[in-house]
Design a protein around this motif. Structure first.
Motif, mmCIF file in Angstrom:
data_model
loop_
_atom_site.group_PDB
_atom_site.id
_atom_site.type_symbol
_atom_site.label_atom_id
_atom_site.label_comp_id
_atom_site.label_asym_id
_atom_site.label_seq_id
_atom_site.Cartn_x
_atom_site.Cartn_y
_atom_site.Cartn_z
ATOM 1 N N ASP A 33 3.053 1.483 2.973
ATOM 2 C CA ASP A 33 4.237 0.621 2.970
ATOM 3 C C ASP A 33 5.416 1.271 2.256
ATOM 4 O O ASP A 33 6.560 0.825 2.418
ATOM 5 C CB ASP A 33 3.920 -0.710 2.283
ATOM 6 C CG ASP A 33 2.878 -1.530 3.032
ATOM 7 O OD1 ASP A 33 2.933 -1.555 4.274
ATOM 8 O OD2 ASP A 33 2.011 -2.125 2.362
ATOM 9 N N THR A 61 1.489 2.118 -6.931
ATOM 10 C CA THR A 61 0.355 1.377 -6.374
ATOM 11 C C THR A 61 -0.756 1.176 -7.393
ATOM 12 O O THR A 61 -1.453 0.157 -7.362
ATOM 13 C CB THR A 61 -0.186 2.079 -5.123
ATOM 14 O OG1 THR A 61 -0.524 3.443 -5.431
ATOM 15 C CG2 THR A 61 0.862 2.073 -4.008
ATOM 16 N N THR A 111 0.838 -1.194 0.000
ATOM 17 C CA THR A 111 0.000 0.000 0.000
ATOM 18 C C THR A 111 0.876 1.248 0.000
ATOM 19 O O THR A 111 2.104 1.166 0.156
ATOM 20 C CB THR A 111 -0.894 0.010 1.244
ATOM 21 O OG1 THR A 111 -0.052 0.128 2.413
ATOM 22 C CG2 THR A 111 -1.714 -1.275 1.347
#
Length: 232
Positions: A137, A152, A134
């Motif tokens: 992260d 992403t 995500t």
């Protein structure tokens, strides 16, 4: 002229190299970004034992490439390290880009830093696929908002079968002419297995002052590094 074969890590396809490719081509080299089976535009292609290794070897042989600089990022260092031994007559250098490296009989899952069970459970809970990272992260990896959004948006779930595939080495890794690129925002030192390989005469280390996905965070710097590695 070198032929760069670029293999991105988990969740990513050949598109991840879009900002690196032009500089390599301007320098007069062949550039071949490769999407592995089960990912991106190949997300519906089945994945089994040694599929990703075959993807790489088949691409080199299909295009009849020589003077190959084989680049494996993150997870893809595992199939790239295996493929390097299978195309040794066509190979100039392997570049392991902040990557895992294969060990005979071991897989990405079996050497997972938090323990195999944790990753196995995550894959099983997601229908046999490893869910992409995500935006959260990506914090601390040198990525701006635009770069994180691009990453992403393009990432696809990664086939768990490839992550659990035990490595088969036909040539010891220490015999490969190799450059290991350590991205320092992802940790100042490589793992112990990489550190051992770097003590050998055929391996060299280069550092980048960025995070784990330099094809997004520092694409021009990465292109220059790859050009230097091709001449090493």
């Amino acid at each position: 002229m070198a032929n760069f074969v670029l293999v991105a890590g988990a969740w990513l396809g050949g598109w991840a190299w879009d900002e690196v490719v032009p500089a390599l081509r301007r320098a007069g080299h062949g550039v071949h970004p490769l999407t592995l089976s089960g990912l991106a535009e190949k997300r519906h292609v089945p994945v089994g034992r040694q599929t990703h290794v075959r993807d790489i070897v088949d691409e080199v042989e299909r295009l009849d490439l020589h003077d190959v600089v084989l680049v494996g990022h993150s997870y893809s260092g595992i199939p790239v390290g295996q493929a390097g031994g299978r195309i040794s007559d066509r190979l100039t250098r392997v570049v392991f880009l902040d990557s895992n490296v294969p060990a005979e009989g071991e897989s990405f899952v079996s050497t997972w830093w938090e323990g195999p069970a944790k990753l196995e459970d995550a894959i099983a809970a997601n229908g046999g696929l490893w869910a992409p990272v995500t935006a959260a992260d990506c914090a601390g990896q040198g990525l701006g908002d635009r770069q994180i959004a691009r990453f992403t948006a393009g990432a696809t779930p990664h086939p768990g079968a490839s992550l659990a595939d035990p490595a088969v080495l036909v040539r010891p890794l220490e015999e490969l002419p190799a450059t290991y690129v350590k991205c320092l925002l992802d940790g100042a030192e490589p793992t112990d297995d990489v550190a051992r390989l770097l003590t050998g005469p055929r391996w060299r280390r280069i550092d980048m002052a960025t995070g784990h996905w330099p094809m997004f965070s520092q694409p021009q710097e990465l292109a220059r590094l790859l050009l230097d590695a091709a001449g090493a």
